[in-house]
Design an enzyme around this catalytic site. Structure first.
Site, PDB file in Angstrom:
ATOM      1  N   ASP A  14     -15.065  79.353  -4.711  1.00 12.08           N
ATOM      2  CA  ASP A  14     -15.826  78.942  -3.540  1.00 12.08           C
ATOM      3  C   ASP A  14     -17.012  78.040  -3.881  1.00 12.08           C
ATOM      4  O   ASP A  14     -17.201  76.999  -3.260  1.00 12.08           O
ATOM      5  CB  ASP A  14     -16.314  80.166  -2.763  1.00 12.08           C
ATOM      6  CG  ASP A  14     -15.169  80.835  -2.002  1.00 12.08           C
ATOM      7  OD1 ASP A  14     -14.215  80.119  -1.635  1.00 12.08           O
ATOM      8  OD2 ASP A  14     -15.234  82.046  -1.788  1.00 12.08           O
ATOM      9  N   ARG A  93     -28.262  89.984  -6.499  1.00 14.93           N
ATOM     10  CA  ARG A  93     -28.531  88.884  -5.568  1.00 14.93           C
ATOM     11  C   ARG A  93     -29.999  88.471  -5.476  1.00 14.93           C
ATOM     12  O   ARG A  93     -30.313  87.288  -5.540  1.00 14.93           O
ATOM     13  CB  ARG A  93     -27.976  89.193  -4.164  1.00 14.93           C
ATOM     14  CG  ARG A  93     -26.453  89.242  -4.083  1.00 14.93           C
ATOM     15  CD  ARG A  93     -25.822  88.035  -4.738  1.00 14.93           C
ATOM     16  NE  ARG A  93     -24.373  87.995  -4.572  1.00 14.93           N
ATOM     17  CZ  ARG A  93     -23.508  87.822  -5.553  1.00 14.93           C
ATOM     18  NH1 ARG A  93     -23.938  87.705  -6.802  1.00 14.93           N
ATOM     19  NH2 ARG A  93     -22.217  87.750  -5.318  1.00 14.93           N
ATOM     20  N   ASP A 122     -23.611  89.500   1.176  1.00 16.56           N
ATOM     21  CA  ASP A 122     -24.349  88.640   0.253  1.00 16.56           C
ATOM     22  C   ASP A 122     -25.149  87.548   0.952  1.00 16.56           C
ATOM     23  O   ASP A 122     -26.214  87.160   0.498  1.00 16.56           O
ATOM     24  CB  ASP A 122     -23.407  88.054  -0.795  1.00 16.56           C
ATOM     25  CG  ASP A 122     -23.011  89.094  -1.840  1.00 16.56           C
ATOM     26  OD1 ASP A 122     -23.798  90.046  -2.020  1.00 16.56           O
ATOM     27  OD2 ASP A 122     -21.956  88.954  -2.451  1.00 16.56           O
ATOM     28  N   SER A 173     -11.102  88.647  -4.930  1.00 19.53           N
ATOM     29  CA  SER A 173     -12.467  88.153  -5.042  1.00 19.53           C
ATOM     30  C   SER A 173     -13.213  89.101  -5.971  1.00 19.53           C
ATOM     31  O   SER A 173     -13.322  90.298  -5.711  1.00 19.53           O
ATOM     32  CB  SER A 173     -13.119  88.127  -3.656  1.00 19.53           C
ATOM     33  OG  SER A 173     -14.507  88.006  -3.809  1.00 19.53           O
TER      34      SER A 173
END
Ligand code: ARG
Length: 396
Positions: A14, A93, A122, A173
């Site tokens: 991505d 994150r 996220d 993923s």
């Protein structure tokens, strides 16, 4: 005329497509990859960024910071979201966002970009941190969310322009760091179906694990692990080492249904041998040390802390207040815990602490202390009086 954008770049499918799209929108793209221990994905990431048209690339080694400031805080808070998930992605994150924001300031970027979708957690974690660090009006570009890019569309964008399509695990993923490996999507989206063996990479199939048990002694100081089997080890090596040895005994797999912040339930598969073992051992040591009141209240603090982190609210002032209490209690969580690991299972089999209020002299049934009968009777009577009286008054 668009200027410069800083992209949080993992090197995966991505974010690679996002890099290409940003270039085509006319941006100069500076890519930032933050090393939080994702060994598999890091290889060749810089070359790939330049191949796809990055103006400049930064790889930031944040492993030590991630271990000390994020993973070890999670140990002190016994952080397991909904009782199961050690928060690997959720913890990484805010740190990744902080490094991206730092580069954005340094290179005078007019925008930052990430590769999050519109239906995951996220985006909440990235957007909130970036807004906190760069100001609420700073431009955030999220092409995957804006264009509703799917993984196959991302692959198409790259293939059409003659670029290699990354991802040996194309079917899933995957997000990996020192603390947790997360696998989502594909056949895992059927919550009734057992995860196929191919999704696992840190842990062996428990039925194929060694036939002998493994014993480990984990030493804690002030709530954080400092040594294994008598050997002092730094935070990064300690976590990575435990992942290896525990994973080789088939320990550390998680399969659960998770409530996302964004209103969806998802089926999540994780591997987190070190995280699970450290939390199990830490919790056990806390029980040796805390009063029952401390222990009960600590569970409230732990749950609240974990929920805030999961929900992308790392900057929430309440987290800092909760941590002050958690740190204050963890000052006394010092000692050693012995665990036994066998074919995918782990048990605490021994513990000791200088701060323990456990008394073998008092608890021993044969030779130990006994209260006077009058003391014990009086205590039992008055302690249970509310409940006995209320139940009788109501004819229950
Ligand atoms: N469910 C986890 C979380 O919200 C992991 C998300 C990222 N995982 C992934 N495989 N892309 O923190």
């Amino acid at each position: 005329m668009p200027g410069r954008v800083v992209l949080a770049y993992s090197g995966g499918l991505d974010t690679s497509a996002v890099l290409v799209l940003l270039r085509e929108m006319g941006y100069e793209v500076v890519t930032v990859t933050v090393d939080v221990g994702q060994e598999e994905e890091l290889e060749g990431v810089e070359e790939r960024a330049y191949e796809l048209g990055a103006l400049e690339h930064y790889t930031v080694d944040a492993k030590e910071e991630f271990a000390v400031e994020y993973a070890f805080r999670a140990v002190k808070a016994n952080a397991l979201y909904e009782g199961k998930y050690p928060l690997g992605t959720a913890l990484a994150r805010p740190l990744i966002a902080a490094k991206v924001a730092e580069v954005a300031r340094r290179v005078g970027a007019e925008a930052v970009a990430h590769g999050c979708t519109g239906k995951g957690n996220d985006q909440v974690r990235f957007d909130s941190m970036l807004r906190y660090l760069l100001g609420p009006d700073f431009k955030i570009i999220a092409p995957v969310r804006e264009l509703k890019l799917t993984r196959s569309k991302s692959a198409e964008i790259l293939a059409k322009r003659g670029f290699k399509v990354p991802g040996s695990h194309g079917k899933y993923s995957i997000d990996e760091n020192l603390w947790t490996r997360s696998i989502e999507g594909g056949v895992l989206d059927d919550p009734a179906a057992e995860p196929p063996e191919e999704v696992f990479s840190w842990t062996v199939d428990p039925s194929k694990a060694p036939d002998h048990p493994l014993y480990l002694e984990i030493e804690f100081r002030g709530g954080v692990p400092v040594a294994v089997n008598g050997e002092r080890i730094g935070p990064v090596e300690l976590i990575a080492g435990l992942n290896k040895v525990l994973g080789s005994h088939g320990y550390g797999r998680i399969d659960h249904i998770e409530n996302r912040v964004v209103g969806l339930k998802s089926r999540e598969v994780y591997e987190a041998p070190a995280a699970l073992a450290l939390i199990e051992a830490h919790r056990d040591l806390e029980k040796m040390v805390y009063t029952p009141r401390e222990l009960r209240f600590k569970q409230v603090l732990d749950t609240e802390w974990s929920d805030l982190v999961y929900q992308g609210l790392w900057m929430e002032p309440l987290r800092v207040h909760i941590e002050a209490a958690i740190d204050s209690m963890n000052r006394y969580v010092t000692g050693a815990v012995r665990v036994k690991v066998y074919k995918g299972a782990l048990w605490v089999v021994g513990r000791e602490s200088d701060y323990s209020s456990y008394s073998r002299d008092e608890i021993d049934y044969n030779t130990g202390w006994y209260p006077e009968a009058l003391e014990a009777e009086g205590f039992v009577k008055m302690y249970t009086m509310h409940s006995v009286a209320a139940a009788r008054a109501r004819g229950m």
